[in-house]
Motif scaffolding. Structure first.
Motif, PDB file in Angstrom:
ATOM      1  N   ALA A  78       0.828  -1.211   0.000  1.00 45.07           N
ATOM      2  CA  ALA A  78       0.000   0.000   0.000  1.00 45.07           C
ATOM      3  C   ALA A  78       0.859   1.257   0.000  1.00 45.07           C
ATOM      4  O   ALA A  78       0.440   2.303  -0.498  1.00 45.07           O
ATOM      5  CB  ALA A  78      -0.929  -0.003   1.211  1.00 45.07           C
ATOM      6  N   LYS A  79       2.062   1.169   0.545  1.00 48.55           N
ATOM      7  CA  LYS A  79       2.965   2.313   0.574  1.00 48.55           C
ATOM      8  C   LYS A  79       3.790   2.434  -0.706  1.00 48.55           C
ATOM      9  O   LYS A  79       4.702   3.251  -0.790  1.00 48.55           O
ATOM     10  CB  LYS A  79       3.902   2.207   1.772  1.00 48.55           C
ATOM     11  N   GLY A  80       3.477   1.613  -1.696  1.00 48.57           N
ATOM     12  CA  GLY A  80       4.160   1.698  -2.978  1.00 48.57           C
ATOM     13  C   GLY A  80       5.454   0.934  -3.035  1.00 48.57           C
ATOM     14  O   GLY A  80       6.241   1.116  -3.969  1.00 48.57           O
ATOM     15  N   LYS A  81       5.716   0.046  -2.072  1.00 51.22           N
ATOM     16  CA  LYS A  81       6.963  -0.713  -2.013  1.00 51.22           C
ATOM     17  C   LYS A  81       6.662  -2.176  -2.335  1.00 51.22           C
ATOM     18  O   LYS A  81       6.699  -3.048  -1.455  1.00 51.22           O
ATOM     19  CB  LYS A  81       7.588  -0.586  -0.623  1.00 51.22           C
ATOM     20  N   LEU A  82       6.365  -2.434  -3.594  1.00 47.68           N
ATOM     21  CA  LEU A  82       5.954  -3.776  -4.004  1.00 47.68           C
ATOM     22  C   LEU A  82       7.053  -4.799  -3.750  1.00 47.68           C
ATOM     23  O   LEU A  82       6.800  -5.880  -3.211  1.00 47.68           O
ATOM     24  CB  LEU A  82       5.569  -3.774  -5.484  1.00 47.68           C
ATOM     25  N   GLY A 115       3.266   8.704  -4.474  1.00 51.56           N
ATOM     26  CA  GLY A 115       2.160   8.337  -5.353  1.00 51.56           C
ATOM     27  C   GLY A 115       1.388   7.116  -4.909  1.00 51.56           C
ATOM     28  O   GLY A 115       0.470   6.666  -5.603  1.00 51.56           O
ATOM     29  N   SER A 116       1.714   6.575  -3.750  1.00 51.39           N
ATOM     30  CA  SER A 116       1.093   5.337  -3.281  1.00 51.39           C
ATOM     31  C   SER A 116      -0.304   5.582  -2.723  1.00 51.39           C
ATOM     32  O   SER A 116      -0.679   6.708  -2.378  1.00 51.39           O
ATOM     33  CB  SER A 116       1.952   4.692  -2.200  1.00 51.39           C
ATOM     34  N   VAL A 117      -1.077   4.504  -2.622  1.00 49.19           N
ATOM     35  CA  VAL A 117      -2.418   4.580  -2.037  1.00 49.19           C
ATOM     36  C   VAL A 117      -2.338   5.079  -0.600  1.00 49.19           C
ATOM     37  O   VAL A 117      -3.141   5.910  -0.169  1.00 49.19           O
ATOM     38  CB  VAL A 117      -3.093   3.190  -2.088  1.00 49.19           C
ATOM     39  N   ARG A 138      -4.141   8.675   0.733  1.00 48.47           N
ATOM     40  CA  ARG A 138      -5.291   8.606   1.641  1.00 48.47           C
ATOM     41  C   ARG A 138      -4.966   9.004   3.075  1.00 48.47           C
ATOM     42  O   ARG A 138      -5.873   9.397   3.817  1.00 48.47           O
ATOM     43  CB  ARG A 138      -5.883   7.196   1.623  1.00 48.47           C
ATOM     44  N   ARG A 139      -3.700   8.906   3.480  1.00 40.93           N
ATOM     45  CA  ARG A 139      -3.397   9.088   4.893  1.00 40.93           C
ATOM     46  C   ARG A 139      -2.453  10.250   5.195  1.00 40.93           C
ATOM     47  O   ARG A 139      -2.332  10.653   6.340  1.00 40.93           O
ATOM     48  CB  ARG A 139      -2.788   7.790   5.456  1.00 40.93           C
ATOM     49  N   TYR A 140      -1.770  10.765   4.186  1.00 41.71           N
ATOM     50  CA  TYR A 140      -0.784  11.807   4.439  1.00 41.71           C
ATOM     51  C   TYR A 140      -1.380  13.188   4.222  1.00 41.71           C
ATOM     52  O   TYR A 140      -2.087  13.434   3.235  1.00 41.71           O
ATOM     53  CB  TYR A 140       0.428  11.648   3.517  1.00 41.71           C
ATOM     54  N   GLY A 141      -1.061  14.097   5.145  1.00 37.55           N
ATOM     55  CA  GLY A 141      -1.327  15.504   4.923  1.00 37.55           C
ATOM     56  C   GLY A 141      -0.180  16.124   4.151  1.00 37.55           C
ATOM     57  O   GLY A 141       0.796  15.440   3.796  1.00 37.55           O
ATOM     58  N   GLU A 142      -0.247  17.412   3.920  1.00 37.62           N
ATOM     59  CA  GLU A 142       0.766  18.073   3.108  1.00 37.62           C
ATOM     60  C   GLU A 142       2.169  17.982   3.705  1.00 37.62           C
ATOM     61  O   GLU A 142       3.141  17.747   2.966  1.00 37.62           O
ATOM     62  CB  GLU A 142       0.395  19.542   2.879  1.00 37.62           C
ATOM     63  N   PRO A 143       2.351  18.116   5.029  1.00 36.40           N
ATOM     64  CA  PRO A 143       3.717  17.990   5.576  1.00 36.40           C
ATOM     65  C   PRO A 143       4.332  16.609   5.315  1.00 36.40           C
ATOM     66  O   PRO A 143       5.497  16.510   4.923  1.00 36.40           O
ATOM     67  CB  PRO A 143       3.514  18.237   7.078  1.00 36.40           C
ATOM     68  N   ALA A 144       3.553  15.557   5.535  1.00 38.18           N
ATOM     69  CA  ALA A 144       4.069  14.204   5.300  1.00 38.18           C
ATOM     70  C   ALA A 144       4.324  13.963   3.819  1.00 38.18           C
ATOM     71  O   ALA A 144       5.310  13.315   3.443  1.00 38.18           O
ATOM     72  CB  ALA A 144       3.095  13.166   5.840  1.00 38.18           C
ATOM     73  N   ALA A 147       5.172  16.219   1.676  1.00 40.53           N
ATOM     74  CA  ALA A 147       6.384  16.958   1.318  1.00 40.53           C
ATOM     75  C   ALA A 147       7.627  16.163   1.711  1.00 40.53           C
ATOM     76  O   ALA A 147       8.606  16.093   0.958  1.00 40.53           O
ATOM     77  CB  ALA A 147       6.386  18.322   2.007  1.00 40.53           C
ATOM     78  N   ARG A 148       7.608  15.550   2.893  1.00 41.56           N
ATOM     79  CA  ARG A 148       8.736  14.713   3.310  1.00 41.56           C
ATOM     80  C   ARG A 148       8.904  13.513   2.382  1.00 41.56           C
ATOM     81  O   ARG A 148      10.021  13.126   2.035  1.00 41.56           O
ATOM     82  CB  ARG A 148       8.527  14.242   4.751  1.00 41.56           C
ATOM     83  N   SER A 149       7.773  12.939   1.970  1.00 39.10           N
ATOM     84  CA  SER A 149       7.824  11.796   1.071  1.00 39.10           C
ATOM     85  C   SER A 149       8.408  12.183  -0.286  1.00 39.10           C
ATOM     86  O   SER A 149       9.216  11.446  -0.863  1.00 39.10           O
ATOM     87  CB  SER A 149       6.419  11.208   0.896  1.00 39.10           C
ATOM     88  N   ARG A 150       8.011  13.338  -0.781  1.00 40.76           N
ATOM     89  CA  ARG A 150       8.533  13.786  -2.088  1.00 40.76           C
ATOM     90  C   ARG A 150      10.026  14.051  -2.002  1.00 40.76           C
ATOM     91  O   ARG A 150      10.762  13.785  -2.959  1.00 40.76           O
ATOM     92  CB  ARG A 150       7.788  15.040  -2.536  1.00 40.76           C
ATOM     93  N   ARG A 151      10.486  14.591  -0.871  1.00 39.48           N
ATOM     94  CA  ARG A 151      11.928  14.811  -0.711  1.00 39.48           C
ATOM     95  C   ARG A 151      12.668  13.484  -0.623  1.00 39.48           C
ATOM     96  O   ARG A 151      13.732  13.304  -1.223  1.00 39.48           O
ATOM     97  CB  ARG A 151      12.206  15.648   0.545  1.00 39.48           C
ATOM     98  N   ARG A 152      12.080  12.544   0.119  1.00 42.54           N
ATOM     99  CA  ARG A 152      12.728  11.241   0.313  1.00 42.54           C
ATOM    100  C   ARG A 152      12.819  10.457  -0.993  1.00 42.54           C
ATOM    101  O   ARG A 152      13.830   9.809  -1.289  1.00 42.54           O
ATOM    102  CB  ARG A 152      11.934  10.449   1.364  1.00 42.54           C
ATOM    103  N   PHE A 153      11.746  10.499  -1.784  1.00 45.10           N
ATOM    104  CA  PHE A 153      11.695   9.719  -3.022  1.00 45.10           C
ATOM    105  C   PHE A 153      11.736  10.639  -4.248  1.00 45.10           C
ATOM    106  O   PHE A 153      11.042  10.405  -5.232  1.00 45.10           O
ATOM    107  CB  PHE A 153      10.421   8.870  -3.052  1.00 45.10           C
ATOM    108  N   GLY A 154      12.540  11.668  -4.171  1.00 45.58           N
ATOM    109  CA  GLY A 154      12.627  12.640  -5.249  1.00 45.58           C
ATOM    110  C   GLY A 154      13.581  12.229  -6.354  1.00 45.58           C
ATOM    111  O   GLY A 154      13.892  11.046  -6.555  1.00 45.58           O
TER     112      GLY A 154
END
Length: 261
Positions: free
Chosen positions: A177-181, A205-207, A211-217, A219-226
């Protein structure tokens, strides 16, 4: 040979070992051949006219190597299931199964996109599939299992055992679900992998992220997987399988029904 008999054969891992070796060798040889064919094409018509390495055509139809792989997997599996021939034929069938799996997964991106993307950027998905297949083969060789034998601890022991198994499968599902198949699939066999993947940040881009992340999370995800993350992973995949056409200095662009190998 004594070590092989004691550690591999007596533990029931001979078929897994030969399947894994055939998988790795077949993938390495297949990529070497397809890269050589592409290099000849890029060099020009004068370099593409001869040699033993060439695409296979039957009645004018280019037969992709995934076809041979699927046939090998089917034949090896059916013979093993039907006759269970025992050693050494089980090991021979394992070689066929491993080689077929490598040939088929090497063109995984073509299954997924229903298009000839072997040397396109989307073709990198085939490398991901091969890496997952190889990791699963290693895990099975090491006799890792998604669930171990239930302990004879009475009703309480059975309940705790089932809870642990359920938690393990839930963490693998969270990884997906977190996009880590790849992490989720490998985590089914190796529980610690699923646990770590489930605890870490989801891909943007994961489900899970949508569905569960707000904008701060997010943003961290985009930086981590940029872009840096993507470049690192692309370098590894290109090192293993060869760079796609748009990153290989103007290589031949694939057209409908055309692929090297």
């Amino acid at each position: 040979m004594d070590w092989y008999e004691r550690v591999i054969v007596d533990s029931g891992r001979a078929a897994a070992l030969w399947a894994l070796l055939a998988f790795l060798v077949t993938f390495a040889v297949t990529r070497a051949v397809t890269r050589r064919i592409r290099a000849r094409r890029v060099a020009g018509p004068s370099a593409d006219g001869g040699g033993a390495l060439a695409d296979v055509h039957i009645a004018g139809v280019h037969v992709h190597h995934q076809v041979w792989g699927i046939l090998l997997v089917l034949v090896a599996g059916l013979v093993e299931f039907r006759w269970d021939p025992g050693s050494p034929w089980t090991e021979v069938l394992a070689v066929g199964f491993g080689a077929g799996a490598a040939l088929a997964l090497d063109e995984f991106a073509l299954w997924l996109h229903l298009d000839d993307v072997y040397w396109g950027a989307d073709g990198r998905k085939s490398i991901d599939a091969v890496l997952v297949g190889g990791a699963l083969g290693v895990s099975l060789l090491l006799q890792a299992a998604p669930v171990g034998p239930a302990t004879d601890g009475g009703a309480l022991g059975t309940v705790l055992y089932l809870l642990v198994v359920a938690l393990h499968l839930v963490t693998a599902g969270v990884c997906v679900a977190k996009g880590k198949l790849a992490t989720g699939v490998i985590g089914v066999v190796v529980p610690i992998v699923a646990t770590v993947g489930a605890l870490r940040l989801a891909k943007p881009g994961s489900v899970w992220a949508r569905r569960r992340y707000g904008e701060p999370a997010l943003a961290r995800s985009r930086r981590r997987f940029g872009a840096d993350y993507a470049r690192r992973h692309d370098r590894i995949r290109d090192l293993i399988g060869g760079a796609p056409d748009d990153a290989a200095g103007g290589a031949v662009t694939p057209g409908p029904g055309r692929k090297d190998g």
